[in-house]
Design an enzyme around this catalytic site. Sequence first.
Site, PDB file in Angstrom:
ATOM      1  N   ASN A   9      69.274   6.314  43.105  1.00  0.00           N
ATOM      2  CA  ASN A   9      68.743   5.861  44.405  1.00  0.00           C
ATOM      3  C   ASN A   9      67.678   4.779  44.206  1.00  0.00           C
ATOM      4  O   ASN A   9      66.584   4.857  44.757  1.00  0.00           O
ATOM      5  CB  ASN A   9      68.178   7.051  45.189  1.00  0.00           C
ATOM      6  CG  ASN A   9      67.889   6.703  46.642  1.00  0.00           C
ATOM      7  OD1 ASN A   9      68.391   5.715  47.166  1.00  0.00           O
ATOM      8  ND2 ASN A   9      67.057   7.502  47.287  1.00  0.00           N
ATOM      9  N   GLU A  35      74.041   3.617  42.240  1.00  0.00           N
ATOM     10  CA  GLU A  35      73.065   3.170  43.231  1.00  0.00           C
ATOM     11  C   GLU A  35      71.823   2.576  42.554  1.00  0.00           C
ATOM     12  O   GLU A  35      70.695   2.973  42.820  1.00  0.00           O
ATOM     13  CB  GLU A  35      72.697   4.301  44.206  1.00  0.00           C
ATOM     14  CG  GLU A  35      72.407   3.762  45.590  1.00  0.00           C
ATOM     15  CD  GLU A  35      72.270   4.830  46.679  1.00  0.00           C
ATOM     16  OE1 GLU A  35      71.910   4.437  47.797  1.00  0.00           O
ATOM     17  OE2 GLU A  35      72.521   6.027  46.427  1.00  0.00           O
ATOM     18  N   ASP A 148      78.955   9.492  41.749  1.00  0.00           N
ATOM     19  CA  ASP A 148      78.683  10.030  43.075  1.00  0.00           C
ATOM     20  C   ASP A 148      79.951   9.846  43.900  1.00  0.00           C
ATOM     21  O   ASP A 148      80.298   8.732  44.272  1.00  0.00           O
ATOM     22  CB  ASP A 148      77.499   9.285  43.696  1.00  0.00           C
ATOM     23  CG  ASP A 148      77.180   9.747  45.105  1.00  0.00           C
ATOM     24  OD1 ASP A 148      77.900  10.615  45.629  1.00  0.00           O
ATOM     25  OD2 ASP A 148      76.214   9.228  45.684  1.00  0.00           O
ATOM     26  N   ASN A 150      80.401  11.332  46.828  1.00  0.00           N
ATOM     27  CA  ASN A 150      80.052  11.470  48.245  1.00  0.00           C
ATOM     28  C   ASN A 150      80.990  12.420  48.979  1.00  0.00           C
ATOM     29  O   ASN A 150      81.265  12.249  50.179  1.00  0.00           O
ATOM     30  CB  ASN A 150      80.011  10.093  48.934  1.00  0.00           C
ATOM     31  CG  ASN A 150      78.614   9.502  48.946  1.00  0.00           C
ATOM     32  OD1 ASN A 150      77.660  10.170  49.337  1.00  0.00           O
ATOM     33  ND2 ASN A 150      78.483   8.260  48.515  1.00  0.00           N
ATOM     34  N   HIS A 245      69.168  12.713  44.396  1.00  0.00           N
ATOM     35  CA  HIS A 245      70.187  13.366  43.581  1.00  0.00           C
ATOM     36  C   HIS A 245      69.521  13.936  42.334  1.00  0.00           C
ATOM     37  O   HIS A 245      68.379  13.591  42.014  1.00  0.00           O
ATOM     38  CB  HIS A 245      71.247  12.364  43.118  1.00  0.00           C
ATOM     39  CG  HIS A 245      72.092  11.795  44.208  1.00  0.00           C
ATOM     40  ND1 HIS A 245      73.429  12.084  44.348  1.00  0.00           N
ATOM     41  CD2 HIS A 245      71.789  10.916  45.205  1.00  0.00           C
ATOM     42  CE1 HIS A 245      73.916  11.414  45.383  1.00  0.00           C
ATOM     43  NE2 HIS A 245      72.941  10.711  45.932  1.00  0.00           N
TER      44      HIS A 245
END
Length: 254
Positions: A9, A35, A148, A150, A245
């Site tokens: 992130n 990310e 990830d 999602n 995360h």
Amino acid sequence: MKIATYNVNGIRAAMGKGLAEWITAANPDVLCVQETKAQYDQIPVMEFSALGYETYSFSAQKKGYSGVAILTRRHPDKVVEGISNPLYDSEGRFIRADYGDVSVISVYHPSGTSGDERQDFKMQWLSYFQDYINELKKERPNLVICGDFNICHRPIDIHDPVRNATSSGFLPEERDWVSQFIDSGFIDSFRHFNQEPHQYTWWSYRANARANNKGWRIDYIMVSEPLKDKLLRSVILPDAMHSDHCPMMTEIDF
């Protein structure tokens, strides 16, 4: 080989929260990052080099958005950026490193939480990704796909499956996609070893969700079937606090 995956992130923000120290302590051979939210020249390559890692990254065209990377102690034979589709590659969602006959992938699947348009984009991406991997497996059958996704696969993977039944990330069509992806020849490495509930990799920043462990397991290390007998262990590492995360790590005997 210890292979870890971590949606940070924002890689610069995570470095400010002690990511380098965590990498030193966890000591993965390969770290797949999602990310990054950074352009190539904003990735802290020198800091990672000081830790003993080569850094390969694939950034989105849009600044401060998406982006994936692979940090590796071992020099790869080949690195591939993107999945040969400009629509998706403009968002910096896929990077692959080859080591002998094994390929390690860092992937960041789209989120559909912002509305129907992005949910449609997500489902189109997932279909394209499956086709891409089906073709890649013919050439590179030994795949380790980290990232990830999602998507929570099963009710055990989300803290409130009933109230989230119509939420992006736990929609029936998304969960079906994960099932058929696994059925196409992959192992969910974490669930291969651990069938316990309350095992999550992402928590909302709202309502003290992480402290109460009201989370979602949306990060995976998927290992292709030919590598099944080489799996040693797979763990989620919730004590790492550099992101919304947490990382997970899988050990494979190559």
